[in-house]
Design an enzyme around this catalytic site. Structure first.
Site, PDB file in Angstrom:
ATOM      1  N   ASP A 176       0.794  -1.236   0.000  1.00  0.00           N
ATOM      2  CA  ASP A 176       0.000   0.000   0.000  1.00  0.00           C
ATOM      3  C   ASP A 176       0.824   1.283   0.000  1.00  0.00           C
ATOM      4  O   ASP A 176       0.335   2.326   0.405  1.00  0.00           O
ATOM      5  CB  ASP A 176      -0.902  -0.007   1.240  1.00  0.00           C
ATOM      6  CG  ASP A 176      -0.099  -0.103   2.545  1.00  0.00           C
ATOM      7  OD1 ASP A 176       1.139  -0.019   2.491  1.00  0.00           O
ATOM      8  OD2 ASP A 176      -0.722  -0.258   3.612  1.00  0.00           O
TER       9      ASP A 176
ATOM     10  N   GLU B  35      -0.255  -9.045  -1.027  1.00  0.00           N
ATOM     11  CA  GLU B  35      -0.887  -8.446   0.165  1.00  0.00           C
ATOM     12  C   GLU B  35      -2.096  -7.601  -0.248  1.00  0.00           C
ATOM     13  O   GLU B  35      -2.220  -6.411   0.067  1.00  0.00           O
ATOM     14  CB  GLU B  35       0.087  -7.630   1.014  1.00  0.00           C
ATOM     15  CG  GLU B  35      -0.348  -7.486   2.463  1.00  0.00           C
ATOM     16  CD  GLU B  35       0.574  -6.609   3.299  1.00  0.00           C
ATOM     17  OE1 GLU B  35       0.512  -5.378   3.189  1.00  0.00           O
ATOM     18  OE2 GLU B  35       1.379  -7.175   4.068  1.00  0.00           O
TER      19      GLU B  35
ATOM     20  N   GLU C  36      -2.285   5.111   2.624  1.00  0.00           N
ATOM     21  CA  GLU C  36      -2.169   3.686   2.276  1.00  0.00           C
ATOM     22  C   GLU C  36      -3.497   3.038   1.882  1.00  0.00           C
ATOM     23  O   GLU C  36      -3.533   2.188   1.002  1.00  0.00           O
ATOM     24  CB  GLU C  36      -1.532   2.914   3.437  1.00  0.00           C
ATOM     25  CG  GLU C  36      -0.050   3.207   3.660  1.00  0.00           C
ATOM     26  CD  GLU C  36       0.227   4.458   4.471  1.00  0.00           C
ATOM     27  OE1 GLU C  36      -0.753   5.104   4.942  1.00  0.00           O
ATOM     28  OE2 GLU C  36       1.401   4.822   4.633  1.00  0.00           O
TER      29      GLU C  36
ATOM     30  N   HIS D  54       5.436   5.498  13.321  1.00  0.00           N
ATOM     31  CA  HIS D  54       5.893   6.294  12.174  1.00  0.00           C
ATOM     32  C   HIS D  54       4.798   6.780  11.234  1.00  0.00           C
ATOM     33  O   HIS D  54       5.060   7.542  10.323  1.00  0.00           O
ATOM     34  CB  HIS D  54       6.872   5.463  11.333  1.00  0.00           C
ATOM     35  CG  HIS D  54       6.203   4.358  10.562  1.00  0.00           C
ATOM     36  ND1 HIS D  54       5.995   3.104  11.080  1.00  0.00           N
ATOM     37  CD2 HIS D  54       5.655   4.338   9.320  1.00  0.00           C
ATOM     38  CE1 HIS D  54       5.368   2.352  10.188  1.00  0.00           C
ATOM     39  NE2 HIS D  54       5.140   3.075   9.121  1.00  0.00           N
TER      40      HIS D  54
ATOM     41  N   ARG E 180       1.983   8.420   8.954  1.00  0.00           N
ATOM     42  CA  ARG E 180       1.687   9.822   8.615  1.00  0.00           C
ATOM     43  C   ARG E 180       0.451  10.333   9.358  1.00  0.00           C
ATOM     44  O   ARG E 180       0.429  11.481   9.809  1.00  0.00           O
ATOM     45  CB  ARG E 180       1.444   9.965   7.115  1.00  0.00           C
ATOM     46  CG  ARG E 180       2.692  10.299   6.325  1.00  0.00           C
ATOM     47  CD  ARG E 180       2.337  10.495   4.853  1.00  0.00           C
ATOM     48  NE  ARG E 180       3.429  11.067   4.089  1.00  0.00           N
ATOM     49  CZ  ARG E 180       4.546  10.416   3.746  1.00  0.00           C
ATOM     50  NH1 ARG E 180       4.737   9.175   4.133  1.00  0.00           N
ATOM     51  NH2 ARG E 180       5.474  11.005   3.033  1.00  0.00           N
TER      52      ARG E 180
ATOM     53  N   HIS F  24      12.388   5.449  13.326  1.00  0.00           N
ATOM     54  CA  HIS F  24      12.292   5.585  11.867  1.00  0.00           C
ATOM     55  C   HIS F  24      13.077   6.830  11.429  1.00  0.00           C
ATOM     56  O   HIS F  24      13.128   7.820  12.149  1.00  0.00           O
ATOM     57  CB  HIS F  24      10.802   5.720  11.535  1.00  0.00           C
ATOM     58  CG  HIS F  24      10.455   5.629  10.083  1.00  0.00           C
ATOM     59  ND1 HIS F  24      10.815   6.582   9.166  1.00  0.00           N
ATOM     60  CD2 HIS F  24       9.755   4.699   9.388  1.00  0.00           C
ATOM     61  CE1 HIS F  24      10.359   6.240   7.962  1.00  0.00           C
ATOM     62  NE2 HIS F  24       9.710   5.090   8.080  1.00  0.00           N
TER      63      HIS F  24
HETATM   64  C1  UD1 Z   1       6.512   4.879   3.935  1.00  0.00           C
HETATM   65  C2  UD1 Z   1       5.139   4.434   3.415  1.00  0.00           C
HETATM   66  C3  UD1 Z   1       4.328   3.802   4.548  1.00  0.00           C
HETATM   67  C4  UD1 Z   1       5.113   2.704   5.257  1.00  0.00           C
HETATM   68  C5  UD1 Z   1       6.456   3.242   5.692  1.00  0.00           C
HETATM   69  C6  UD1 Z   1       7.278   2.107   6.262  1.00  0.00           C
HETATM   70  C7  UD1 Z   1       4.103   5.817   1.677  1.00  0.00           C
HETATM   71  C8  UD1 Z   1       3.260   6.990   1.377  1.00  0.00           C
HETATM   72  N1  UD1 Z   1       4.393   5.608   2.963  1.00  0.00           N
HETATM   73  O1  UD1 Z   1       6.280   5.928   4.872  1.00  0.00           O
HETATM   74  O2  UD1 Z   1       3.158   3.228   3.998  1.00  0.00           O
HETATM   75  O3  UD1 Z   1       4.391   2.288   6.383  1.00  0.00           O
HETATM   76  O4  UD1 Z   1       7.163   3.770   4.549  1.00  0.00           O
HETATM   77  O5  UD1 Z   1       8.369   2.546   6.978  1.00  0.00           O
HETATM   78  O6  UD1 Z   1       4.489   5.136   0.769  1.00  0.00           O
HETATM   79  N2  UD1 Z   1      14.081   8.307   5.223  1.00  0.00           N
HETATM   80  C9  UD1 Z   1      15.451   8.231   5.184  1.00  0.00           C
HETATM   81  N3  UD1 Z   1      16.027   7.008   4.929  1.00  0.00           N
HETATM   82  C10 UD1 Z   1      15.309   5.884   4.727  1.00  0.00           C
HETATM   83  C11 UD1 Z   1      13.905   5.976   4.775  1.00  0.00           C
HETATM   84  C12 UD1 Z   1      13.312   7.194   5.009  1.00  0.00           C
HETATM   85  O7  UD1 Z   1      16.144   9.212   5.370  1.00  0.00           O
HETATM   86  O8  UD1 Z   1      15.899   4.814   4.510  1.00  0.00           O
HETATM   87  C13 UD1 Z   1      13.442   9.623   5.487  1.00  0.00           C
HETATM   88  C14 UD1 Z   1      13.518  10.576   4.270  1.00  0.00           C
HETATM   89  O9  UD1 Z   1      13.712  11.880   4.741  1.00  0.00           O
HETATM   90  C15 UD1 Z   1      12.146  10.430   3.645  1.00  0.00           C
HETATM   91  C16 UD1 Z   1      11.287  10.274   4.902  1.00  0.00           C
HETATM   92  O10 UD1 Z   1      12.063   9.443   5.757  1.00  0.00           O
HETATM   93  O11 UD1 Z   1      11.792  11.564   2.864  1.00  0.00           O
HETATM   94  C17 UD1 Z   1       9.911   9.698   4.697  1.00  0.00           C
HETATM   95  O12 UD1 Z   1       9.942   8.527   3.877  1.00  0.00           O
HETATM   96  P1  UD1 Z   1       8.603   8.122   3.044  1.00  0.00           P
HETATM   97  O13 UD1 Z   1       8.873   6.854   2.314  1.00  0.00           O
HETATM   98  O14 UD1 Z   1       8.145   9.289   2.257  1.00  0.00           O
HETATM   99  O15 UD1 Z   1       7.516   7.921   4.173  1.00  0.00           O
HETATM  100  P2  UD1 Z   1       7.425   6.904   5.373  1.00  0.00           P
HETATM  101  O16 UD1 Z   1       6.837   7.618   6.518  1.00  0.00           O
HETATM  102  O17 UD1 Z   1       8.706   6.195   5.528  1.00  0.00           O
HETATM  103  N1  UDP Z   2      11.541  -3.339  10.955  1.00  0.00           N
HETATM  104  C1  UDP Z   2      12.927  -3.456  10.975  1.00  0.00           C
HETATM  105  N2  UDP Z   2      13.639  -2.572  11.736  1.00  0.00           N
HETATM  106  C2  UDP Z   2      13.052  -1.581  12.455  1.00  0.00           C
HETATM  107  C3  UDP Z   2      11.640  -1.470  12.415  1.00  0.00           C
HETATM  108  C4  UDP Z   2      10.915  -2.370  11.647  1.00  0.00           C
HETATM  109  O1  UDP Z   2      13.489  -4.342  10.352  1.00  0.00           O
HETATM  110  O2  UDP Z   2      13.782  -0.829  13.121  1.00  0.00           O
HETATM  111  C5  UDP Z   2      10.772  -4.318  10.145  1.00  0.00           C
HETATM  112  C6  UDP Z   2       9.637  -5.012  10.864  1.00  0.00           C
HETATM  113  O3  UDP Z   2      10.073  -6.179  11.516  1.00  0.00           O
HETATM  114  C7  UDP Z   2       8.673  -5.294   9.729  1.00  0.00           C
HETATM  115  C8  UDP Z   2       8.847  -4.087   8.823  1.00  0.00           C
HETATM  116  O4  UDP Z   2      10.134  -3.567   9.106  1.00  0.00           O
HETATM  117  O5  UDP Z   2       9.052  -6.453   9.009  1.00  0.00           O
HETATM  118  C9  UDP Z   2       7.783  -3.072   9.115  1.00  0.00           C
HETATM  119  O6  UDP Z   2       8.135  -1.849   8.612  1.00  0.00           O
HETATM  120  P1  UDP Z   2       7.463  -0.498   9.060  1.00  0.00           P
HETATM  121  O7  UDP Z   2       6.959  -0.611  10.449  1.00  0.00           O
HETATM  122  O8  UDP Z   2       8.431   0.580   8.740  1.00  0.00           O
HETATM  123  O9  UDP Z   2       6.263  -0.350   8.011  1.00  0.00           O
HETATM  124  P2  UDP Z   2       4.744  -0.835   7.995  1.00  0.00           P
HETATM  125  O10 UDP Z   2       4.711  -2.302   8.210  1.00  0.00           O
HETATM  126  O11 UDP Z   2       4.013  -0.061   9.047  1.00  0.00           O
HETATM  127  O12 UDP Z   2       4.259  -0.421   6.645  1.00  0.00           O
END
Ligand code: UD1
Ligand code: UDP
Length: 380
Positions: free
Chosen positions: A96, A118, A132, A208, A210, A241
């Site tokens: 999603d 999924e 999502e 984490h 939004r 995160h």
């Molecule tokens: C995204 C997904 C969310 C999922 C989450 C899992 C969307 C809209 N959201 O949200 O569904 O639950 O990932 O974690 O697709 N960043 C880093 N390094 C990384 C990852 C993220 O620096 O490796 C920072 C960056 O500044 C980035 C921000 O996190 O711009 C947000 O990342 P983004 O993928 O936009 O949103 P998430 O909240 O991670």
């Molecule tokens: N996860 C990880 N390290 C972390 C936090 C989460 O490996 O520090 C793993 C977790 O076990 C799961 C996945 O990442 O498999 C979930 O990711 P996240 O919570 O970021 O996203 P969501 O499932 O809410 O979309």
């Protein structure tokens, strides 16, 4: 030979797609290609390392504090070029996220069939989880093959008149979990090795989403700090995160407390092993809600709703909401009432049996006429 391309970009998609990408690459008759958008960079690479998966294409789209529109448009444009070069017969996307929806839409623009892994989870609230819920729905509208983790997810699709190309497979996250948890596991993080998992109550926290930004996140974190103050035998471990919004909130509300450990994101094997040893999980994550029940760990979900009601029904997960008082009350009960704790600490596997990737690969090969029959559905 049929070319099947997996596309994913964030940490959770990688955890759930890596075992599938590996399974597809072992199948004769399939040419398995893997394209990462790198919507997440560090958090994605960490998962790829653990599963030793090398993508064939990497769009490297992540930008600091990226917006939804920027992720979607960068993925769409990047995928266009990839499809022209690789000419996939089928694209598989997961879940999603923005990568999921952009992957499905890009494939549709090129008239490439789409398989949705999924599929069928729903809250029926457009704004929660945001964005999502709509990403998943719009991907479902485009997809030709739908791999539902549970029978309830299949029923959700049937209510939307999506009835063909639907397979109940279990969630691939259980396939991943099977490969990571080991009794003798040693953490690289010093704090995690030093914690006393028997005499202390280690509470694993992640947050984490939004829709929790702002007031809900402040409420959640205030409740967590109150718990650490109230229970001297509790240790909160929170791998934070990398989102700047989350980093800022965790720093503001939770730093400087002797019983709260704010640590960088964990690699997935560390995360699964920490989950296997902890006392309680408090999270707004989707993946953790599926993993913790399989490990017999109670979960308090820090959200108003969940698209994963199966473990709530099984009794191992409770929806705690996003109000400070209720979160504190529910956690206090589990930390101080052994009977209430034991009631929730029963292992349950409503989301899968560790064979989802095999079923999905079988369904793909059946779709291409390479196998005689579809896979047996996953049943609890
Ligand atoms: C995204 C997904 C969310 C999922 C989450 C899992 C969307 C809209 N959201 O949200 O569904 O639950 O990932 O974690 O697709 N960043 C880093 N390094 C990384 C990852 C993220 O620096 O490796 C920072 C960056 O500044 C980035 C921000 O996190 O711009 C947000 O990342 P983004 O993928 O936009 O949103 P998430 O909240 O991670
Ligand atoms: N996860 C990880 N390290 C972390 C936090 C989460 O490996 O520090 C793993 C977790 O076990 C799961 C996945 O990442 O498999 C979930 O990711 P996240 O919570 O970021 O996203 P969501 O499932 O809410 O979309």
């Amino acid at each position: 030979m049929k070319t099947v391309m997996t596309i994913f970009g964030t940490r959770p998609e990688a955890v759930k797609m890596a075992p599938l990408a590996l399974e597809l690459s072992r199948r004769e008759g399939l040419r398995a290609l893997c394209c990462v958008t790198a919507q997440h960079r560090e958090m994605l690479d960490s998962v790829l390392d653990i599963f030793r998966l090398k993508p064939d294409f990497d769009l490297n789209v992540m930008q600091p504090s990226q917006t939804l529109a920027s992720i979607t448009s960068r993925c769409l444009l990047g995928l266009e070029e990839v499809f022209v070069r690789a000419q996939p017969d089928l694209v598989l996307v997961h879940g999603d996220t923005s990568t999921t929806f952009a992957g499905a839409l890009a494939a549709f623009y090129h008239q490439i069939p789409v398989g949705h892994v999924e599929a069928g989870l729903r809250t029926y609230d457009k704004l929660s989880p945001f964005p999502e819920e709509m990403n998943r729905k719009m991907t479902g509208a485009i997809a030709d093959l739908h791999f539902c983790p549970t029978p309830a997810n299949r029923d959700n699709l049937a209510r939307e008149n999506i009835r063909s190309g639907v397979f109940v497979t279990g969630n691939t996250v259980l396939d991943a979990l099977k490969t990571t948890v080991r009794a003798e596991f040693r953490f690289t993080d010093k704090i995690l090795n030093q914690l006393d998992y028997v005499n202390q109550k280690v509470v694993l926290v992640t947050c984490h989403r939004r829709e929790n930004y702002g007031r809900p996140m402040a409420n959640i974190m205030t409740a967590l700090r109150r718990l650490a103050d109230a229970f001297p035998d509790v240790r909160l471990v929170y791998p934070v995160h990398l989102s700047p919004v989350v980093q800022q909130a965790a720093g503001q509300y939770l730093s400087g407390h002797p019983r709260i450990h704010l640590i960088p994101p964990l690699s997935v094997d560390e995360m699964h092993n920490l989950m296997a040893r902890c006392f309680l999980v408090m999270t707004d994550s989707g993946g953790l809600q599926e993993e913790a029940p399989a490990l017999g760990k109670p979960v308090l979900v820090l959200r108003r709703e969940t698209e994963r009601p199966e473990a709530v029904e099984a009794g191992t997960v409770k929806l705690a909401g996003v109000e400070e008082e209720e979160i504190f009350r529910l956690a206090r009960e589990l930390l101080s009432d052994p009977a209430a704790y034991q009631q929730m600490a029963r292992a349950a596997n409503p989301y899968g049996d560790g064979r989802a990737c095999r079923r999905i690969a079988d369904a793909v090969q059946w779709h291409f006429g390479q196998l005689d029959r579809p896979p047996q559905p996953f049943a609890v």
